[in-house]
Motif scaffolding. Structure first.
Motif, PDB file in Angstrom:
ATOM      1  N   ALA A 143       0.834  -1.205   0.000  1.00  0.00           N
ATOM      2  CA  ALA A 143       0.000   0.000   0.000  1.00  0.00           C
ATOM      3  C   ALA A 143       0.868   1.253   0.000  1.00  0.00           C
ATOM      4  N   ALA A 144       1.945   1.235   0.808  1.00  0.00           N
ATOM      5  CA  ALA A 144       2.859   2.374   0.836  1.00  0.00           C
ATOM      6  C   ALA A 144       3.485   2.589  -0.534  1.00  0.00           C
ATOM      7  N   TYR A 145       3.854   1.497  -1.189  1.00  0.00           N
ATOM      8  CA  TYR A 145       4.401   1.606  -2.542  1.00  0.00           C
ATOM      9  C   TYR A 145       3.325   2.071  -3.524  1.00  0.00           C
ATOM     10  N   GLY A 146       2.066   1.786  -3.211  1.00  0.00           N
ATOM     11  CA  GLY A 146       0.985   2.325  -4.017  1.00  0.00           C
ATOM     12  C   GLY A 146       0.975   3.842  -3.985  1.00  0.00           C
ATOM     13  N   PHE A 147       1.241   4.418  -2.819  1.00  0.00           N
ATOM     14  CA  PHE A 147       1.343   5.872  -2.712  1.00  0.00           C
ATOM     15  C   PHE A 147       2.587   6.385  -3.432  1.00  0.00           C
ATOM     16  N   VAL A 148       3.658   5.590  -3.420  1.00  0.00           N
ATOM     17  CA  VAL A 148       4.844   5.946  -4.198  1.00  0.00           C
ATOM     18  C   VAL A 148       4.473   6.001  -5.682  1.00  0.00           C
ATOM     19  N   GLY A 149       3.672   5.020  -6.122  1.00  0.00           N
ATOM     20  CA  GLY A 149       3.238   5.010  -7.513  1.00  0.00           C
ATOM     21  C   GLY A 149       2.389   6.212  -7.864  1.00  0.00           C
ATOM     22  N   PHE A 178      10.629   8.442 -12.031  1.00  0.00           N
ATOM     23  CA  PHE A 178      10.799   7.091 -11.509  1.00  0.00           C
ATOM     24  C   PHE A 178      12.074   6.946 -10.678  1.00  0.00           C
ATOM     25  N   THR A 179      12.683   8.056 -10.315  1.00  0.00           N
ATOM     26  CA  THR A 179      13.904   8.017  -9.518  1.00  0.00           C
ATOM     27  C   THR A 179      13.675   7.377  -8.153  1.00  0.00           C
ATOM     28  N   LEU A 180      12.574   7.743  -7.503  1.00  0.00           N
ATOM     29  CA  LEU A 180      12.306   7.233  -6.156  1.00  0.00           C
ATOM     30  C   LEU A 180      12.099   5.732  -6.154  1.00  0.00           C
ATOM     31  N   ILE A 181      11.268   5.214  -7.056  1.00  0.00           N
ATOM     32  CA  ILE A 181      11.028   3.767  -7.079  1.00  0.00           C
ATOM     33  C   ILE A 181      12.301   3.028  -7.474  1.00  0.00           C
ATOM     34  N   GLY A 182      13.095   3.617  -8.355  1.00  0.00           N
ATOM     35  CA  GLY A 182      14.365   2.995  -8.718  1.00  0.00           C
ATOM     36  C   GLY A 182      15.296   2.904  -7.523  1.00  0.00           C
ATOM     37  N   PHE A 183      15.329   3.968  -6.727  1.00  0.00           N
ATOM     38  CA  PHE A 183      16.165   3.984  -5.529  1.00  0.00           C
ATOM     39  C   PHE A 183      15.693   2.944  -4.516  1.00  0.00           C
ATOM     40  N   GLY A 217      16.425  -0.517  -5.690  1.00  0.00           N
ATOM     41  CA  GLY A 217      17.865  -0.733  -5.561  1.00  0.00           C
ATOM     42  C   GLY A 217      18.253  -1.073  -4.130  1.00  0.00           C
ATOM     43  N   LEU A 218      17.646  -0.369  -3.169  1.00  0.00           N
ATOM     44  CA  LEU A 218      17.910  -0.665  -1.757  1.00  0.00           C
ATOM     45  C   LEU A 218      17.480  -2.091  -1.417  1.00  0.00           C
ATOM     46  N   GLN A 219      16.328  -2.488  -1.908  1.00  0.00           N
ATOM     47  CA  GLN A 219      15.857  -3.841  -1.634  1.00  0.00           C
ATOM     48  C   GLN A 219      16.813  -4.879  -2.216  1.00  0.00           C
ATOM     49  N   LEU A 220      17.354  -4.597  -3.404  1.00  0.00           N
ATOM     50  CA  LEU A 220      18.298  -5.516  -4.022  1.00  0.00           C
ATOM     51  C   LEU A 220      19.570  -5.632  -3.190  1.00  0.00           C
ATOM     52  N   VAL A 221      20.079  -4.488  -2.728  1.00  0.00           N
ATOM     53  CA  VAL A 221      21.305  -4.490  -1.920  1.00  0.00           C
ATOM     54  C   VAL A 221      21.102  -5.252  -0.617  1.00  0.00           C
ATOM     55  N   PHE A 222      20.008  -4.959   0.089  1.00  0.00           N
ATOM     56  CA  PHE A 222      19.734  -5.656   1.346  1.00  0.00           C
ATOM     57  C   PHE A 222      19.492  -7.145   1.112  1.00  0.00           C
ATOM     58  N   GLY A 223      18.871  -7.467  -0.012  1.00  0.00           N
ATOM     59  CA  GLY A 223      18.638  -8.873  -0.327  1.00  0.00           C
ATOM     60  C   GLY A 223      19.931  -9.621  -0.553  1.00  0.00           C
ATOM     61  N   LEU A 224      20.885  -8.976  -1.236  1.00  0.00           N
ATOM     62  CA  LEU A 224      22.179  -9.611  -1.483  1.00  0.00           C
ATOM     63  C   LEU A 224      23.005  -9.731  -0.212  1.00  0.00           C
ATOM     64  N   MET A 225      22.837  -8.756   0.685  1.00  0.00           N
ATOM     65  CA  MET A 225      23.642  -8.742   1.912  1.00  0.00           C
ATOM     66  C   MET A 225      23.075  -9.664   2.982  1.00  0.00           C
ATOM     67  N   PHE A 226      21.773  -9.678   3.139  1.00  0.00           N
ATOM     68  CA  PHE A 226      21.166 -10.384   4.258  1.00  0.00           C
ATOM     69  C   PHE A 226      20.223 -11.509   3.842  1.00  0.00           C
TER      70      PHE A 226
END
Length: 243
Positions: free
Chosen positions: A161-167, A188-193, A196-205
């Motif tokens: 839902a929060a990402y829905g508001f981002v959209g 689309f800078t915000l959703i890209g960022f 990207g954060l989710q990808l980094v955290f996914g790779l790390m943790f």
């Protein structure tokens, strides 16, 4: 004289009313405040139960029980599809999962997104639009999550839902940049960022497939915001017929 009362002049009264501090929630659309209060209130109950301040010994397990009763499970979704039966108690999971979070921090981050971005969405489209985007993004997130993955990991929390508001916010930027004849890709800078954060955290943790629900919520919010623009649906139909 000492016995006389002092009367305020109209100028004094107006000046005092202008300088009164504005409450933080006064600046937010009412529906954004309502959603935040519901989400925050549920989390508060879980916190008080965990601390033993309410509910007795059973309160410690309230969060886990709520996850089991109201969270979205792919296995339940697949069972309903296979059997062709759709009990209301399980259909509600497509929406109810958004009101249960893993922790205080999980809920807090969601509230930050909703309060910050919901304000602009509400001011641009109105109160009803806030509720519609919240509901549509939530359902879209769980539906795509159930269709796209085969997992035992339950889906909880209002991040879709929060990402829905981002959209919806991205759509506002997209329109604004177009009117200024600037590159709309910047919207689309915000959703890209965030992705990207989710990808980094996914790779790390180590990651979970929750990002699929989040991205689906974003798309749903963007499309819903576009359809909320007056005359948008008619223009879309006209373009489809012209092809």
């Amino acid at each position: 004289m000492a016995g006389e009362s002092v009367k305020e002049s109209p100028e004094m009264s107006d000046h005092q009313s202008d300088t009164r501090p504005e409450l933080p929630f006064n600046a937010l659309p009412p529906m954004v405040v309502a959603i935040a209060l519901v989400l925050g209130g549920i989390e508060l109950v879980f916190q008080l139960g965990t601390l033993g301040l309410i509910g007795g010994a059973d309160a410690v397990g309230w969060r886990i029980a709520a996850m089991e009763d109201y969270g979205f499970f792919d296995v339940i979704f697949e069972a309903m599809r296979a059997q062709g039966q759709w009990p209301l108690e399980h259909l509600l999971r497509f929406l109810s999962y958004a009101f249960i979070h893993y922790s205080f921090t999980h809920a807090l981050m969601v509230l930050v997104f909703i309060l910050a971005l919901g304000k602009m969405v509400g001011e641009t489209f109105g109160n009803l639009a806030v509720l519609v985007i919240f509901a549509v993004a939530t359902v879209a997130g769980s539906l795509v999550y159930g269709l796209a993955v085969n997992t035992q990991v339950q889906l909880v929390g209002a991040y879709p839902a929060a990402y829905g508001f981002v959209g919806a916010y991205t759509f506002i930027l997209w329109i604004g940049l177009g009117r200024m004849q600037e590159s709309r890709i910047r919207a689309f800078t915000l959703i890209g960022f965030l992705m990207g954060l989710q990808l980094v955290f996914g790779l790390m943790f180590g990651g979970t497939p929750d990002w699929i629900a989040d991205l689906s919520g974003f798309v749903a919010g963007f499309v819903t915001a576009a359809l909320l623009v007056p005359g948008a649906f008619g223009r879309i139909v006209a373009r489809l017929r012209a092809r």
